[in-house]
Design a protein around this motif. Structure first.
Motif, PDB file in Angstrom:
ATOM      1  N   ALA A  90     -33.455  71.464   2.089  1.00  0.00           N
ATOM      2  CA  ALA A  90     -32.026  71.631   1.880  1.00  0.00           C
ATOM      3  C   ALA A  90     -30.947  71.731   2.820  1.00  0.00           C
ATOM      4  N   MET A  91     -29.741  71.450   2.290  1.00  0.00           N
ATOM      5  CA  MET A  91     -28.655  71.992   3.341  1.00  0.00           C
ATOM      6  C   MET A  91     -28.440  73.408   2.887  1.00  0.00           C
ATOM      7  N   TYR A  92     -28.403  74.355   3.728  1.00  0.00           N
ATOM      8  CA  TYR A  92     -28.282  75.748   3.704  1.00  0.00           C
ATOM      9  C   TYR A  92     -26.830  76.276   4.089  1.00  0.00           C
ATOM     10  N   TYR A  93     -26.065  76.973   3.190  1.00  0.00           N
ATOM     11  CA  TYR A  93     -24.791  77.538   3.633  1.00  0.00           C
ATOM     12  C   TYR A  93     -24.833  78.794   3.492  1.00  0.00           C
ATOM     13  N   CYS A  94     -23.896  79.500   4.304  1.00  0.00           N
ATOM     14  CA  CYS A  94     -23.496  80.719   4.074  1.00  0.00           C
ATOM     15  C   CYS A  94     -22.147  81.036   3.361  1.00  0.00           C
ATOM     16  N   ALA A  95     -22.097  82.031   2.815  1.00  0.00           N
ATOM     17  CA  ALA A  95     -20.814  82.261   1.834  1.00  0.00           C
ATOM     18  C   ALA A  95     -20.376  83.774   1.887  1.00  0.00           C
ATOM     19  N   ALA A  96     -19.063  83.824   1.510  1.00  0.00           N
ATOM     20  CA  ALA A  96     -18.460  85.130   1.607  1.00  0.00           C
ATOM     21  C   ALA A  96     -17.874  85.427   0.314  1.00  0.00           C
ATOM     22  N   GLN A  97     -17.792  86.479  -0.156  1.00  0.00           N
ATOM     23  CA  GLN A  97     -16.930  87.048  -1.459  1.00  0.00           C
ATOM     24  C   GLN A  97     -15.892  88.173  -0.885  1.00  0.00           C
ATOM     25  N   SER A  98     -14.887  87.542  -0.567  1.00  0.00           N
ATOM     26  CA  SER A  98     -13.676  88.559  -0.090  1.00  0.00           C
ATOM     27  C   SER A  98     -12.957  88.863  -1.136  1.00  0.00           C
ATOM     28  N   GLY A  99     -12.612  90.226  -1.278  1.00  0.00           N
ATOM     29  CA  GLY A  99     -11.511  90.735  -2.553  1.00  0.00           C
ATOM     30  C   GLY A  99     -12.095  91.527  -3.150  1.00  0.00           C
ATOM     31  N   SER A 100     -13.328  92.127  -3.116  1.00  0.00           N
ATOM     32  CA  SER A 100     -14.058  93.160  -4.011  1.00  0.00           C
ATOM     33  C   SER A 100     -14.448  92.696  -5.500  1.00  0.00           C
ATOM     34  N   LEU A 101     -14.672  91.331  -5.486  1.00  0.00           N
ATOM     35  CA  LEU A 101     -14.833  90.974  -6.922  1.00  0.00           C
ATOM     36  C   LEU A 101     -16.415  91.394  -7.260  1.00  0.00           C
ATOM     37  N   PHE A 102     -16.946  91.639  -6.374  1.00  0.00           N
ATOM     38  CA  PHE A 102     -18.569  92.165  -6.580  1.00  0.00           C
ATOM     39  C   PHE A 102     -18.792  93.688  -6.269  1.00  0.00           C
TER      40      PHE A 102
END
Length: 129
Positions: A90-102
């Motif tokens: 697969a194509m692998y992606y890194c991701a970020a959740q910025s803004g304290s949603l989680f």
């Protein structure tokens, strides 16, 4: 502005190992990071997530084979992959959740890409038999 850049993809035979890296900039304390993948013809799916305290969670299919980790000093996110299978291609992606949603791990963060607000360009992993 959060920026993410993946590297380390390649071709490997089944049973082999690869380590992906993601250079991370612009994140703040409290942000979460994750690795996703997208195979041809399939939707993007979450693979591994690390919270702001370093706790980790994995999708069932990679448990015991993949390890997500981060080096805060070097601002790098890693995905160590071992015992690779053709279905890991697969194509692998890194991701970020910025803004304290989680605030805690949920299945939704693995299955709903809209939960994440920053993405890298991706790095290809191909596993042959």
């Amino acid at each position: 502005q959060v920026q993410l850049m993946e590297s380390g993809g390649g071709s490997v035979q089944a049973g082999g190992s690869l380590t992906l890296s993601c250079a991370v900039s612009g994140t703040q304390k409290g942000d979460w990071l994750g690795w996703f993948r997208q195979a041809i013809g399939k939707e993007r799916e979450g693979v591994a997530v690390i919270d702001s305290n370093g706790r980790t969670k994995y999708v069932e299919s990679v448990k015991g084979r993949f390890i997500i980790s981060q080096d805060n000093a070097q601002k790098l996110l890693y995905l160590q992959m071992s015992n690779l299978k053709p279905e890991d291609t697969a194509m692998y992606y890194c991701a970020a959740q910025s803004g304290s949603l989680f605030t805690h791990f949920t299945p939704l963060m693995f299955g709903d890409v809209s939960q994440w607000n920053y993405w890298g360009q991706g790095t290809q992993v191909s596993v042959s038999t």
